[in-house]
Design a protein around this motif. Sequence first.
Motif, short mmCIF file in Angstrom:
data_model
loop_
_atom_site.label_atom_id
_atom_site.label_comp_id
_atom_site.label_asym_id
_atom_site.label_seq_id
_atom_site.Cartn_x
_atom_site.Cartn_y
_atom_site.Cartn_z
N THR A 1 0.83 -1.20 0.00
CA THR A 1 0.00 0.00 0.00
C THR A 1 0.87 1.25 0.00
O THR A 1 1.93 1.28 0.62
N LEU A 2 0.40 2.27 -0.71
CA LEU A 2 1.01 3.60 -0.59
C LEU A 2 0.20 4.39 0.43
O LEU A 2 -0.98 4.69 0.21
N HIS A 3 0.82 4.66 1.58
CA HIS A 3 0.13 5.38 2.65
C HIS A 3 0.37 6.88 2.52
O HIS A 3 1.53 7.31 2.43
N LEU A 4 -0.71 7.64 2.52
CA LEU A 4 -0.58 9.10 2.46
C LEU A 4 -0.63 9.60 3.90
O LEU A 4 -1.69 9.64 4.52
N ILE A 5 0.55 9.93 4.42
CA ILE A 5 0.71 10.21 5.85
C ILE A 5 0.77 11.73 6.08
O ILE A 5 1.59 12.41 5.46
N PRO A 6 -0.07 12.23 6.99
CA PRO A 6 -0.02 13.68 7.26
C PRO A 6 1.15 14.05 8.16
O PRO A 6 1.60 13.24 8.96
N VAL A 7 1.63 15.27 7.99
CA VAL A 7 2.63 15.82 8.92
C VAL A 7 2.10 17.14 9.49
O VAL A 7 1.05 17.62 9.06
N ARG A 8 2.81 17.69 10.45
CA ARG A 8 2.30 18.90 11.13
C ARG A 8 2.26 20.09 10.17
O ARG A 8 3.00 20.15 9.20
N ILE A 9 1.35 21.05 10.44
CA ILE A 9 1.40 22.29 9.67
C ILE A 9 1.79 23.48 10.55
O ILE A 9 2.18 24.50 10.05
N GLY A 10 1.66 23.33 11.86
CA GLY A 10 2.05 24.44 12.73
C GLY A 10 3.03 23.91 13.75
O GLY A 10 3.75 22.95 13.49
N SER B 1 2.09 22.79 16.80
CA SER B 1 1.37 22.12 17.89
C SER B 1 1.76 20.64 18.00
O SER B 1 2.27 20.03 17.07
N ASN B 2 1.51 20.07 19.19
CA ASN B 2 1.81 18.66 19.45
C ASN B 2 0.99 17.76 18.56
O ASN B 2 -0.11 18.11 18.14
N MET B 3 1.53 16.57 18.35
CA MET B 3 0.91 15.59 17.47
C MET B 3 -0.52 15.22 17.88
O MET B 3 -1.35 14.93 17.03
N GLY B 4 -0.79 15.25 19.17
CA GLY B 4 -2.14 14.90 19.67
C GLY B 4 -3.22 15.83 19.14
O GLY B 4 -4.40 15.51 19.21
N PHE B 5 -2.80 16.98 18.60
CA PHE B 5 -3.79 17.93 18.08
C PHE B 5 -4.20 17.63 16.65
O PHE B 5 -5.19 18.16 16.17
N TRP B 6 -3.41 16.81 15.94
CA TRP B 6 -3.73 16.64 14.52
C TRP B 6 -3.48 15.25 13.96
O TRP B 6 -3.87 14.97 12.84
#
Lengths: 239, 239
Positions: free
Chosen positions: A4-13, A15-20
């Motif tokens: 599978t090709l996983h489309l993984i999000p990364v932070r935009i600001g 903030s801690n990972m728990g927020f997004w």
Amino acid sequence: MIATLHLIPVRIGDSNMGFWMPEEALKQARKIEVYIAENAKAARSFLKDIGSEHQLGNITIYQLSNNTTKYQITEWLSCAKEGKDVGLISESGCPAIADPGSNVVLIAQSIGIKIKPWTGPSSIFLSLMASGLNGQNFTFRGYPPIKPYDLKKKIISWEKESKNTNQTQIMIETPYRNMRLFKSILDNLNQDTLLCVASSITSECEYIETLSILKWKSKKSDFMHKKPTIFLFLAKFIK
Amino acid sequence: MIATLHLIPVRIGDSNMGFWMPEEALKQARKIEVYIAENAKAARSFLKDIGSEHQLGNITIYQLSNNTTKYQITEWLSCAKEGKDVGLISESGCPAIADPGSNVVLIAQSIGIKIKPWTGPSSIFLSLMASGLNGQNFTFRGYPPIKPYDLKKKIISWEKESKNTNQTQIMIETPYRNMRLFKSILDNLNQDTLLCVASSITSECEYIETLSILKWKSKKSDFMHKKPTIFLFLAKFIK
């Protein structure tokens, strides 16, 4: 077995990972040993953040650039053909939206690799949600033209489109040009067109405000200067 | 002290919360005692799922409808003026995108309530990511017309727009009408236009595939029948 090709999000600001980041997306991201990234340095910093299961030196990172060929991408994806999952990450936010990642996804689609998009932060849709502007009909225009006359022409034509079809117009600018775009918007749009300026989304200093052009004109607006910002506007709909 | 209107995501498929809900969004959602919802029943089921800190009977749920007035929404938001946080939720996915929630956000903006958009799943953005189609210029058109002739006209005009501006066209349909829209798309678009059909996003049976119109024509495609589906297409760009 095809992987599978996983489309993984990364932070935009900042903030801690728990927020997004949803927990299962994090678990998946930790497992992957082959990444395709817009920026290899940012990718390594992401891999440290998430606490990958693998040593950084053992993770393959391919860096996408404007010169990357279709042939190279197909090569990179060959390990998925052999059963090894691949991750795609952007420099910030969700991959394949407002970045060149969609080329990788389209090639993966064409050779029959399964695609798994993971929920994550997108400054475009977070700002659309928070703008209060029409979310049932909207256009993302990307970066507007740089030349002042072309910019003016586009802004006026997008306002016309917005007025005729009740369509929210969304655009992004390189942060150091924000004040210039903002000025052109104020100069060229109707006084009662609604403008939302959404800056530093998901950061401590997140600022999202929707006002008429008239009201923006009398407001101190340097908060957007050199900050990642999305501009959204909606003209009064004339049926 | 003025409180915050939290835009809280809810599930779009049948997957566990860990797949789409960031931890801090969950913590926030548990604390809120006043919700505005598109559907009160779905809201109660959501509140059970997340394990709210409050007894269900003590949580106020206001239900948005087409008859809700601006005056009522302002009334509902008055508790935020008094310092009590309010949550806005949609029937599925992110509030204020492809639903009537943006009216609530716009009123909140106009009376100076802070808006906090939380990261969550959006079938529009997840399908755009996974389509491989242009994510740097795209339009969400909402629901297409019902009458066959109007539908045909729109599809043809959206393809023209796509061809001229390299813009991905995105639309949604009521699930039982999916096969009809799909047929009209196949009948009216160019053979080499790329079409992505994204069904049951975030569910076990998630299905996302991008093919040319020509290839779709010879494919068994009943997987989308009566399933929540997003349609995206991109015509060959002619500079």
